[in-house]
Scaffold this active site. Structure first.
Site, PDB file in Angstrom:
ATOM      1  N   LYS A   9       0.840  -1.198   0.000  1.00 28.16           N
ATOM      2  CA  LYS A   9       0.000   0.000   0.000  1.00 28.16           C
ATOM      3  C   LYS A   9       0.876   1.248   0.000  1.00 28.16           C
ATOM      4  CE  LYS A   9      -3.703   2.230   2.644  1.00 28.16           C
ATOM      5  NZ  LYS A   9      -3.043   3.553   2.687  1.00 28.16           N
ATOM      6  N   LYS A  14       7.109   0.798   1.731  1.00 31.74           N
ATOM      7  CA  LYS A  14       7.530  -0.182   0.717  1.00 31.74           C
ATOM      8  C   LYS A  14       8.801   0.252   0.002  1.00 31.74           C
ATOM      9  CE  LYS A  14       4.852   0.455  -2.629  1.00 31.74           C
ATOM     10  NZ  LYS A  14       5.734   1.435  -3.280  1.00 31.74           N
ATOM     11  N   LYS A  40       4.974   8.752  -7.732  1.00 28.35           N
ATOM     12  CA  LYS A  40       5.721   9.678  -6.863  1.00 28.35           C
ATOM     13  C   LYS A  40       7.212   9.667  -7.196  1.00 28.35           C
ATOM     14  CE  LYS A  40       4.693   8.096  -2.773  1.00 28.35           C
ATOM     15  NZ  LYS A  40       4.038   6.827  -3.134  1.00 28.35           N
ATOM     16  N   ASP A 127      -1.945  -0.257  -4.075  1.00 28.62           N
ATOM     17  CA  ASP A 127      -3.292   0.085  -3.610  1.00 28.62           C
ATOM     18  C   ASP A 127      -4.354  -0.425  -4.577  1.00 28.62           C
ATOM     19  OD1 ASP A 127      -3.058   2.485  -1.327  1.00 28.62           O
ATOM     20  OD2 ASP A 127      -1.326   2.225  -2.616  1.00 28.62           O
TER      21      ASP A 127
END
Length: 725
Positions: A9, A14, A40, A127
């Site tokens: 998620k 992570k 990102k 996600d």
């Protein structure tokens, strides 16, 4: 080379874990490539000492395909670890999943996986395991999949979804390596993760405690193994890397249902909510309007017949003083342009008839490319619209294609660019997403009507509108001439052709027409009529444009009666009856007794059957094929037909010809395998309107028998079919 994917998620840590696993392999002097698959683009930041590398997608925006080089997108980090960041669009625009697909396609094309790496690590947002973000777990990439989770319920929920995605790819092969527990210091956190791991049959490979060392190393711009190589947590990462390197046992993906997940993780039994069992009362203000109109294809759930974007474009181009902007790739606009202009070019070449709107329709493209599909196409669309506004058309139609619909471009904002000179009308078709070709036609009629028609306009006496003429029909100009001649004879004026070569002002004033005359009572025509009746209270004649003697008599009488001109009809009809009888008498010597077989998509062929009966032909068989535009065949000549077969199978046509041995076959399409077997003629899908429709077709049948086309004149026959069918 080992390829692994680490999913988890967003915000669970992570990327931090991925960077430290890569660092542990780098410490062993392993050649490592880490690919960050998160918009990102921060997966490799710690390995690059805080530097942000150019992402693959930004690189592709600036670089031509033949200029792409691997060294431009691969950066060297700590311990010689190679780093790649996929990148992605700004939040809320474009398609990040498409960006991942694009990144992997480029890396494969440039041969990155052919390099001598010991480990390729894909750090992937988990996600939503959509098609793009699921690429790393495809079999041609990750050999092993590891899932990072904390004890937070939504983190475990995401982990379970990742297993669902992996299960969709794996049947017999097992690739789930285990769970990496990244603690958040929650109550019963370890117990939650342990229960989940046991329930899905996966081991917990590492339990990483929450520690200030992570924040401290981030402030230093490096990963924990570099900043604190002798710490206890650094040893945990070294141990995790060793377990991954040692070819661990792999497990099947065995996700839980949502209800099982809540029971296992939260210890809570939960039943599915009951559906509402009583009607929900809405007052008139709250009640939804029944304002959606669907094609026969969508209603019957048939295979798609063409593309909604193309169908809508075919209608929008018929509005004069407008421009049509296709928001999609150039190919969408090009293919649709060719489709629309094909009948215009063919008509001009073969018959010398110029159809201006079909020879050079005003279509331009937003030229959506791969980069636009990733980052979103709204800015490019805005620039294109602003350029078109300088031409000051009365209307700019913006029509959407599949790619713009898939990536979710917020195209509604484009209408805000409208000016005092130019109205902007958005027709959301999204290609095949919306439906078939007919659905696109319906969407165009409805959207253009709602955008341009002024409901407050009052009707004028002796004024009619022509509704739903077909753009892709040879006969449309001829039908207009025939219908106008009948209306002129009654002293009536045509206000607007909705929608065929109509001015925006004419569409705006559609309600000036006291009576609306539907061109075709097929599915499309009936849907357009329903729309105008429901939303504008439009008054329609119950009969469409008439085809043949009897239909035209009835139609003329109905129109005359509506306007109080009944006294004019008898004289008009008498003149046409005299001409019809004269034609029948001239043709009967050649056609009387001829055996006739009909195979048709048209569901209204009464005009053909009446003509054949009046000529005393022998109608052996009528086969009615399924047609996407209609499903309402009926006839008053059942007793004169030898065999009537509904839902006729095209494959049995040759067998029936051999069995019945007709003199003449009438069909919408004549296949090459009939050469020499029977004389043929083509039934137009859109027949000529008016009193003389049947006899004009019968003249061609007569010519077939008067001219011996089969004896050495096959080339002449081909030309005859081409130019006169």
């Amino acid at each position: 080379m080992k390829e692994i994917a680490i999913y988890g998620k967003g915000g669970i840590g992570k990327s931090t874990i991925s960077a430290n696993v890569s660092a542990a392999f780098g410490n062993q002097k392993k050649r490592v490539l880490q690919v960050g698959c998160d918009p990102k683009h921060d997966s490799t930041r710690l390995l690059l000492h805080g530097e942000v590398p150019q992402t693959v997608l930004d690189y592709l925006r600036e670089t031509a395909p033949d200029k792409c080089r691997l060294q431009d997108i691969v950066f060297e980090g700590w311990r010689g670890i190679h780093c790649v960041e996929a990148g992605g669009p700004e939040p809320g625009v474009g398609c990040a999943g498409r960006g991942i697909l694009t990144t992997f396609e480029l890396l494969d094309r440039l041969g990155v996986r052919k390099s001598a790496y010991d480990l390729v690590l894909y750090d992937v947002l988990g996600d939503v395991v959509c098609g793009g973000f699921a690429v790393p777990m495809r079999r041609e990439y990750a050999d092993e999949v590891y899932i990072v989770t904390s004890g937070e319920y939504m983190s475990i929920y995401a982990a379970n979804n990742i297993l669902r995605g992996l299960k969709n790819y794996d049947a017999e092969k097992h690739r789930a390596g285990g769970i990496i527990f990244n603690a958040r210091n929650l109550e019963d956190e370890a117990g939650r993760v342990k229960r989940f791991a046991e329930a899905v049959g996966l081991p917990i490979l590492a339990s990483i405690p929450r520690s200030d060392l992570f924040a401290a190393s981030e402030r230093s711009g490096c990963c924990l193994l570099e900043a604190y190589p002798d710490s206890e947590i650094a040893e945990m990462f070294k141990d995790l890397a060793a377990r991954i390197d040692a070819a661990p046992a792999l497990y099947p993906a065995a996700p839980l249902s949502d209800l099982e997940l809540e029971r296992v993780v939260l210890g809570r039994d939960k039943k599915a909510p009951a559906k509402v069992s009583v009607p929900i009362a809405l007052d008139a203000a709250q009640a939804p309007e029944e304002n959606q109109f669907f094609s026969k294809n969508l209603v019957a759930r048939e295979p798609l017949h063409g593309c909604a974007f193309s169908g809508a474009m075919g209608i929008a181009v018929m509005v004069k003083n407008s421009l049509c902007l296709a928001h999609g790739p150039k190919s969408c606009a090009h293919i649709t342009y060719q489709s629309i202009t094909s009948i215009g070019r063919k008509t001009l070449l073969e018959r010398g008839i110029v159809l201006p709107m079909q020879v050079a329709p005003p279509i331009v493209s937003s030229e959506m490319n791969e980069s636009v599909m990733v980052f979103g196409g709204i800015e490019e669309l805005r620039l294109k619209v602003k350029a078109l506004l300088e031409k000051k058309p009365e209307v700019i139609f913006v029509l959407t294609t599949c790619p713009s619909g898939i990536i979710g471009d917020d195209v509604e904002t484009i209408t805000q660019l409208a000016t005092a000179d130019t109205k902007i009308v958005l027709i959301k078709t999204d290609g095949n997403i919306t439906g078939d070709y007919l659905q696109g036609i319906i969407e165009a009629y409805v959207t253009i009507g709602r955008s341009l028609i002024d409901k407050t306009v009052n009707p004028r006496p002796d004024t009619v509108n022509l509704i739903a003429e077909k753009m892709v029909a040879y006969v449309t100009p001829e039908n207009y001439k025939n219908i106008k001649a009948l209306l002129d004879a009654l002293g009536l004026h045509i206000n607007c052709r909705f929608l065929y070569e109509a001015e925006p002002e004419e569409i705006k004033n559609l309600m000036r027409g006291s009576l609306n005359l539907l061109a075709y009572s097929d599915y499309m025509g009936r849907t357009v009529r329903s729309f105008l009746e429901k939303e504008y209270g439009a008054v329609f004649l119950d009969a469409p444009f008439p085809v043949g003697m009897e239909e035209t008599k009835d139609w003329l009488r109905q129109v005359a009666h509506f306007f109080g001109k009944d006294h004019l009809t008898d004289g008009i009809i008498a003149d046409y009856e005299t001409a019809y009888d004269r034609e029948i008498a001239a043709l009967k010597p050649y056609l009387k007794g001829k055996k006739l077989m009909v195979v048709t998509y048209n569901h209204n062929i009464e005009w053909i059957l009446k003509t054949a009966v009046d000529l005393e032909m022998d109608i052996q068989l009528v086969g009615v094929l399924n047609y996407s535009q209609d499903n309402a065949f009926a006839t008053a000549y059942r007793d004169q037909i030898g065999e009537l077969v509904l839902n006729y199978n095209q494959e049995r046509r040759r067998q029936d010809i051999d069995r019945l041995k007709p003199d003449l076959l009438l069909a919408n399409y004549i296949s090459q395998d009939l050469d020499g077997a029977v004389s043929t003629d083509t039934i137009p899908l859109c027949p000529e309107a008016g009193f003389m429709s049947g006899v004009r077709l019968a003249r061609r049948w007569c010519d077939v028998f008067k001219l011996n086309l089969k004896e050495g004149w096959k080339q002449d026959e081909a030309l005859y079919r081409k130019y006169f069918a």
